[in-house]
Write an enzyme that holds these catalytic residues in place. Sequence first.
Site, PDB file in Angstrom:
ATOM      1  N   LYS A  79       0.852  -1.198   0.000  1.00 13.13           N
ATOM      2  CA  LYS A  79       0.000   0.000   0.000  1.00 13.13           C
ATOM      3  C   LYS A  79       0.883   1.241   0.000  1.00 13.13           C
ATOM      4  CE  LYS A  79      -3.852   1.914   2.782  1.00 13.13           C
ATOM      5  NZ  LYS A  79      -4.708   1.666   3.977  1.00 13.13           N
ATOM      6  N   SER A 154      -9.784   1.621   3.406  1.00 11.44           N
ATOM      7  CA  SER A 154      -8.932   2.381   2.510  1.00 11.44           C
ATOM      8  C   SER A 154      -7.945   1.528   1.724  1.00 11.44           C
ATOM      9  CB  SER A 154      -8.162   3.431   3.298  1.00 11.44           C
ATOM     10  OG  SER A 154      -7.238   2.821   4.186  1.00 11.44           O
ATOM     11  N   SER A 178      -9.732  -0.746   7.645  1.00 13.00           N
ATOM     12  CA  SER A 178      -9.210  -0.543   6.291  1.00 13.00           C
ATOM     13  C   SER A 178      -8.497  -1.740   5.672  1.00 13.00           C
ATOM     14  CB  SER A 178      -8.273   0.668   6.261  1.00 13.00           C
ATOM     15  OG  SER A 178      -9.032   1.848   6.254  1.00 13.00           O
TER      16      SER A 178
END
Lengths: 495, 96
Positions: A79, A154, A178
């Site tokens: 990420k 997210s 997330s």
Amino acid sequence: MSLTEQSATELLQLLNQGEISSVELTQSYLDQIEAKDSQIGAFLRIDAKAALARAADIDTRRQSGKPLGKLAGLPVAVKDVLCDTETKTTCASRMLENFRPPYDSTVVAKLKAADAVLIGRTNMDEFAMGGSTENSAFQITRNPWDLERAPGGSSGGAAACVAGGMAPLSIGTDTGGSIRQPAGLCGVVGLKPTYGRVSRYGLVAFASSLDQVGPLANTTEDAALLLETIAGHDPLDSTSLDVPVPEYTATINRPLEGLRIGVVREHFATGLDPEVESAVRDAIKVYESLGATVKEISLPHSKYAVATYYVIAPSEASSNLARYDGVHFGHRHSQLSVPDPTSNSLVEMYRCSRSEGFGPEVKRRIMLGAYALSAGYYDAYYLKALKVRRLIRQDFDTAFEQVDLIASPVTAEPAFKIGQLADDPLSMYLVDLYTVSANLAGLPGVSLPCGFSSSGLPIGLQLQAKPLAEETLLRGAHMYQKATDWQSRKLDQLK
Amino acid sequence: MAITRADVEKVARLARLRLSEDELTSLTNELSQIVTYVDQLAEVDTDAVEPMTHAIELHNVFADDVVRPSLPREQALANAPSHNDQAYLVPPVLGD
């Protein structure tokens, strides 16, 4: 079966037995990315040349019998919120569009030391604020199961790249769900470790008392493999826990004897989609058939979790994001004209730089946090939320005296349509209903596939355990995965 | 609790944000909605409850007091939007 349909654990065996090379494997995933990611948009950046060079180096070392790291030759997606000196770290924000970190985050350093092939950087909601990945400043990510739908967030790119067969392992972060929420909506496994289990050094901070890094993968075994690689005490993160990390993969195949599963009364209230409810109740029956006892428990303060979270997380965010001042790094407003004559030009530069660099959701949370912390409201909001946080934690402490794992939905509904909640911040926040409590209480939680809706969308089961009980969590999750075959259902529409 | 446009303007100044007229309007509505939702916390009895600031409550962590190399200046300045190889450059700090 093609390479990219196999689990990371199987692929590692093939690599270690010399059946496949890391270059071959990395190329297979790069081919999948090439074929699919223009539709899905999971990755922000891919450096194919660097990944293949690294894979070739690992192959050479393997051939000459040199010692290799735990993940030697396996591609891992990261990420875009964890610092890596070899690539930019943007947090999907205009603010950090050109930011090149001067050091590696501990998680990235551990992946490199484990000889993982870092294949690309995944899309996310800007600064990890959001539940749909629509808040990325750069691109939308689509759910591989239905391209009209959001992958969650997210860590939407992190979940979508695994679901879409574009990476076998992926690193996400979880501040209020997330990792678990996008894993649930994309039909993969996602684990949020105990707060402090994984170092946050070099993780761009959102809400420091809640943020935690964790693995996403196709199977519980793969998640265990990635977790044991990144977990552990780090002197560079004073909140990381100085306790030994069990070898999760060594015990994951051992079923839990006398397992007690807790089912929370408040979790099955109104608002829960009937298909999600029945999939989760069926999963609980699977546990009963495996010999577990099921006990109804109560978490009386869980209904306040979202309200508590949306005071604490934005308050910490408004403080953490104060560092983006257009001076040390990040975006700076290009003109130094002064729109507000009552303000000096330095303050005006801050205000213009921040307003240009941050997107709407980040501004909303900074504003919410600054409001909750401002004079006159601090006691009523921030301090009050910290007290309710303790009550939420105490509910869990009581519950875990009676049960080993708590089983629940991950979200009230399967994946929502892109744009569906975009204009309604409060509804988007309420998607976090089942996941935020684990962050407030610091507990580990895992999301794993437990069925499909009638329209073919994956449904997730969440398991939570007491702090540092990741081993129990993974063994419990693995028992269920072995007894069912949801994780082996493949995506057809993208083939 | 209802939040006024003046509240939003004040908080924007505190948060070092410059909001457009449209942003001020939408944030006034959205923040009011969210804060009204959050107001339900008032009904929880927290009289005898200590605030919990961290998920895992830690003892103090001390680092050894030894000099270690810090980030070289060149690297520290590498991401700065404006610098002169020695220091960060900023607009005038004092008002005119």
